[in-house]
Design a protein around this motif. Structure first.
Motif, PDB file in Angstrom:
ATOM      1  N   ARG A  36       0.767  -1.211   0.161  1.00  0.00           N
ATOM      2  CA  ARG A  36       0.020   0.036  -0.197  1.00  0.00           C
ATOM      3  C   ARG A  36       0.750   1.371   0.101  1.00  0.00           C
ATOM      4  O   ARG A  36       0.285   2.278   0.215  1.00  0.00           O
ATOM      5  CB  ARG A  36      -0.886   0.031   1.172  1.00  0.00           C
ATOM      6  CG  ARG A  36      -2.111  -1.038   1.073  1.00  0.00           C
ATOM      7  CD  ARG A  36      -2.920  -1.293   2.092  1.00  0.00           C
ATOM      8  NE  ARG A  36      -3.824  -2.421   1.868  1.00  0.00           N
ATOM      9  CZ  ARG A  36      -3.467  -3.556   1.882  1.00  0.00           C
ATOM     10  NH1 ARG A  36      -2.344  -3.982   2.619  1.00  0.00           N
ATOM     11  NH2 ARG A  36      -4.565  -4.620   1.879  1.00  0.00           N
ATOM     12  N   ASP A  37       2.177   1.199  -0.045  1.00  0.00           N
ATOM     13  CA  ASP A  37       2.706   2.577  -0.356  1.00  0.00           C
ATOM     14  C   ASP A  37       4.187   2.139  -0.768  1.00  0.00           C
ATOM     15  O   ASP A  37       4.463   0.852  -1.098  1.00  0.00           O
ATOM     16  CB  ASP A  37       3.274   3.050   1.129  1.00  0.00           C
ATOM     17  CG  ASP A  37       3.923   2.370   2.257  1.00  0.00           C
ATOM     18  OD1 ASP A  37       5.123   1.850   1.761  1.00  0.00           O
ATOM     19  OD2 ASP A  37       3.608   2.303   3.150  1.00  0.00           O
ATOM     20  N   GLY A  38       5.027   3.258  -1.250  1.00  0.00           N
ATOM     21  CA  GLY A  38       6.289   2.886  -2.137  1.00  0.00           C
ATOM     22  C   GLY A  38       7.260   2.097  -1.458  1.00  0.00           C
ATOM     23  O   GLY A  38       7.794   1.409  -2.039  1.00  0.00           O
ATOM     24  N   GLN A  39       7.279   2.603  -0.062  1.00  0.00           N
ATOM     25  CA  GLN A  39       8.540   1.791   0.665  1.00  0.00           C
ATOM     26  C   GLN A  39       7.909   0.246   0.713  1.00  0.00           C
ATOM     27  O   GLN A  39       8.984  -0.396   0.808  1.00  0.00           O
ATOM     28  CB  GLN A  39       8.539   2.491   2.136  1.00  0.00           C
ATOM     29  CG  GLN A  39       9.784   1.763   3.004  1.00  0.00           C
ATOM     30  CD  GLN A  39      11.079   2.159   2.176  1.00  0.00           C
ATOM     31  OE1 GLN A  39      11.459   3.119   1.728  1.00  0.00           O
ATOM     32  NE2 GLN A  39      11.904   0.879   1.925  1.00  0.00           N
ATOM     33  N   GLN A  40       6.849   0.075   0.944  1.00  0.00           N
ATOM     34  CA  GLN A  40       6.515  -1.465   1.112  1.00  0.00           C
ATOM     35  C   GLN A  40       6.758  -2.060  -0.383  1.00  0.00           C
ATOM     36  O   GLN A  40       7.205  -3.115  -0.372  1.00  0.00           O
ATOM     37  CB  GLN A  40       5.210  -1.648   1.498  1.00  0.00           C
ATOM     38  CG  GLN A  40       4.858  -1.477   2.790  1.00  0.00           C
ATOM     39  CD  GLN A  40       3.215  -1.925   3.072  1.00  0.00           C
ATOM     40  OE1 GLN A  40       2.395  -1.398   2.159  1.00  0.00           O
ATOM     41  NE2 GLN A  40       2.917  -2.407   4.169  1.00  0.00           N
ATOM     42  N   ALA A  41       6.642  -1.410  -1.384  1.00  0.00           N
ATOM     43  CA  ALA A  41       6.975  -1.865  -2.676  1.00  0.00           C
ATOM     44  C   ALA A  41       8.153  -2.422  -2.925  1.00  0.00           C
ATOM     45  O   ALA A  41       8.699  -3.405  -3.283  1.00  0.00           O
ATOM     46  CB  ALA A  41       6.373  -1.116  -3.800  1.00  0.00           C
ATOM     47  N   LEU A  42       9.265  -1.480  -2.400  1.00  0.00           N
ATOM     48  CA  LEU A  42      10.637  -1.820  -2.521  1.00  0.00           C
ATOM     49  C   LEU A  42      10.958  -3.086  -1.403  1.00  0.00           C
ATOM     50  O   LEU A  42      11.768  -3.801  -2.044  1.00  0.00           O
ATOM     51  CB  LEU A  42      11.181  -0.455  -2.419  1.00  0.00           C
ATOM     52  CG  LEU A  42      11.357   0.610  -3.371  1.00  0.00           C
ATOM     53  CD1 LEU A  42      12.009   1.828  -2.935  1.00  0.00           C
ATOM     54  CD2 LEU A  42      11.706   0.053  -4.759  1.00  0.00           C
ATOM     55  N   ASP A  43      10.532  -2.853  -0.642  1.00  0.00           N
ATOM     56  CA  ASP A  43      10.726  -4.071   0.594  1.00  0.00           C
ATOM     57  C   ASP A  43      10.368  -5.399   0.007  1.00  0.00           C
ATOM     58  O   ASP A  43      11.094  -6.343   0.156  1.00  0.00           O
ATOM     59  CB  ASP A  43      10.143  -3.739   2.047  1.00  0.00           C
ATOM     60  CG  ASP A  43      10.777  -2.510   2.677  1.00  0.00           C
ATOM     61  OD1 ASP A  43      11.915  -2.243   2.390  1.00  0.00           O
ATOM     62  OD2 ASP A  43      10.219  -1.920   3.754  1.00  0.00           O
ATOM     63  N   TYR A  44       9.127  -5.278  -0.745  1.00  0.00           N
ATOM     64  CA  TYR A  44       8.612  -6.684  -1.058  1.00  0.00           C
ATOM     65  C   TYR A  44       9.595  -6.860  -2.318  1.00  0.00           C
ATOM     66  O   TYR A  44       9.896  -7.912  -2.476  1.00  0.00           O
ATOM     67  CB  TYR A  44       7.192  -6.255  -1.682  1.00  0.00           C
ATOM     68  CG  TYR A  44       6.718  -7.434  -2.707  1.00  0.00           C
ATOM     69  CD1 TYR A  44       5.652  -8.295  -1.778  1.00  0.00           C
ATOM     70  CD2 TYR A  44       6.854  -7.532  -3.821  1.00  0.00           C
ATOM     71  CE1 TYR A  44       5.332  -9.518  -2.982  1.00  0.00           C
ATOM     72  CE2 TYR A  44       6.291  -8.685  -4.582  1.00  0.00           C
ATOM     73  CZ  TYR A  44       5.490  -9.780  -3.925  1.00  0.00           C
ATOM     74  OH  TYR A  44       5.086 -10.798  -4.635  1.00  0.00           O
ATOM     75  N   LEU A  45       9.834  -6.187  -3.116  1.00  0.00           N
ATOM     76  CA  LEU A  45      10.654  -6.567  -4.394  1.00  0.00           C
ATOM     77  C   LEU A  45      12.052  -7.151  -4.241  1.00  0.00           C
ATOM     78  O   LEU A  45      12.342  -7.695  -4.889  1.00  0.00           O
ATOM     79  CB  LEU A  45      10.526  -5.445  -5.489  1.00  0.00           C
ATOM     80  CG  LEU A  45       9.233  -5.072  -5.996  1.00  0.00           C
ATOM     81  CD1 LEU A  45       9.436  -3.902  -6.976  1.00  0.00           C
ATOM     82  CD2 LEU A  45       9.057  -6.201  -7.060  1.00  0.00           C
ATOM     83  N   GLY A  49      13.069  -5.417   4.878  1.00  0.00           N
ATOM     84  CA  GLY A  49      12.120  -5.016   6.011  1.00  0.00           C
ATOM     85  C   GLY A  49      11.193  -6.017   6.256  1.00  0.00           C
ATOM     86  O   GLY A  49      11.573  -7.077   6.807  1.00  0.00           O
ATOM     87  N   GLU A  50       9.979  -5.696   6.156  1.00  0.00           N
ATOM     88  CA  GLU A  50       8.994  -6.553   6.711  1.00  0.00           C
ATOM     89  C   GLU A  50       8.792  -7.812   5.705  1.00  0.00           C
ATOM     90  O   GLU A  50       8.221  -8.806   5.935  1.00  0.00           O
ATOM     91  CB  GLU A  50       7.650  -5.775   6.661  1.00  0.00           C
ATOM     92  CG  GLU A  50       6.831  -5.476   5.579  1.00  0.00           C
ATOM     93  CD  GLU A  50       5.744  -4.503   5.547  1.00  0.00           C
ATOM     94  OE1 GLU A  50       4.791  -5.174   5.739  1.00  0.00           O
ATOM     95  OE2 GLU A  50       5.796  -3.436   5.582  1.00  0.00           O
ATOM     96  N   PHE A  51       9.373  -7.738   4.663  1.00  0.00           N
ATOM     97  CA  PHE A  51       9.125  -8.901   3.556  1.00  0.00           C
ATOM     98  C   PHE A  51      10.702  -9.737   3.383  1.00  0.00           C
ATOM     99  O   PHE A  51      11.113 -10.198   2.549  1.00  0.00           O
ATOM    100  CB  PHE A  51       8.992  -8.296   2.248  1.00  0.00           C
ATOM    101  CG  PHE A  51       7.431  -7.626   2.332  1.00  0.00           C
ATOM    102  CD1 PHE A  51       6.268  -8.336   2.168  1.00  0.00           C
ATOM    103  CD2 PHE A  51       7.220  -6.343   2.194  1.00  0.00           C
ATOM    104  CE1 PHE A  51       5.041  -8.058   1.960  1.00  0.00           C
ATOM    105  CE2 PHE A  51       6.015  -5.745   2.194  1.00  0.00           C
ATOM    106  CZ  PHE A  51       5.115  -6.339   2.120  1.00  0.00           C
ATOM    107  N   ALA A  52      11.525  -9.517   4.507  1.00  0.00           N
ATOM    108  CA  ALA A  52      12.885  -9.975   4.391  1.00  0.00           C
ATOM    109  C   ALA A  52      12.837 -11.541   4.330  1.00  0.00           C
ATOM    110  O   ALA A  52      13.603 -12.179   3.757  1.00  0.00           O
ATOM    111  CB  ALA A  52      13.387  -9.587   5.770  1.00  0.00           C
ATOM    112  N   SER A  53      11.704 -12.237   4.673  1.00  0.00           N
ATOM    113  CA  SER A  53      11.527 -13.610   4.741  1.00  0.00           C
ATOM    114  C   SER A  53      10.880 -14.138   3.508  1.00  0.00           C
ATOM    115  O   SER A  53      10.432 -15.187   3.092  1.00  0.00           O
ATOM    116  CB  SER A  53      11.072 -14.315   5.705  1.00  0.00           C
ATOM    117  OG  SER A  53       9.609 -13.712   6.098  1.00  0.00           O
TER     118      SER A  53
END
Length: 143
Positions: A36-45, A49-53
């Motif tokens: 839902r935001d730009g930082q989450q998009a980068l973390d996902y890709l 961050g919250e998508f490290a695993s």
């Protein structure tokens, strides 16, 4: 249908719900992930961050809004294109912006497509399905 993931980067809950419903109903993608935001998009890709695993590689296509919290869609696109791991990832700017400068800047930063969101919900759903058909079934990506 071809098993591919779609990443939706959208901060509007109504647009998100409609896009999810349209893609799920069309059965174009086995997995649809939403941030839902730009930082989450980068973390996902980049699996940070919250998508490290997060496992499973990159999505087949990213549907990216421009007007996002924290980092704009254009900032996300710029970082995606700057990294060798994601520089060839198909990114579709899907936005309500009708600013010529946004369109120009999107392509300048390496967007594969710029699509304006229709105002009517039914038209938005149809547009998302068409994008899914093209990017998941018709297009032959380099990666």
């Amino acid at each position: 249908m071809k098993g591919s993931a779609v990443l939706i980067v959208e901060d509007n809950p109504q647009d998100e719900m409609l896009m999810l419903r349209a893609l799920q109903k069309s059965k174009l993608a086995n997995r649809i992930d939403v941030v839902r935001d730009g930082q989450q998009a980068l973390d996902y890709l980049f699996a940070e961050g919250e998508f490290a695993s997060r496992t499973g590689g990159l999505p087949a296509v990213v549907l990216l809004d421009i007007g996002l919290p924290r980092l704009s869609g254009l900032q996300v696109l710029e970082r995606v294109r700057a990294d060798p791991r994601t520089r060839l990832l198909p990114v579709v700017i899907l936005t309500s912006s009708d600013e010529e400068q946004d369109r120009f800047t999107s392509y300048e930063h390496g967007a594969n497509s710029f699509v304006r969101k229709p105002l009517e919900f039914a038209e938005l759903a149809e547009t998302v399905v068409r994008l899914g058909i093209y990017w998941l079934l018709v297009n032959e990506p380099p990666i």
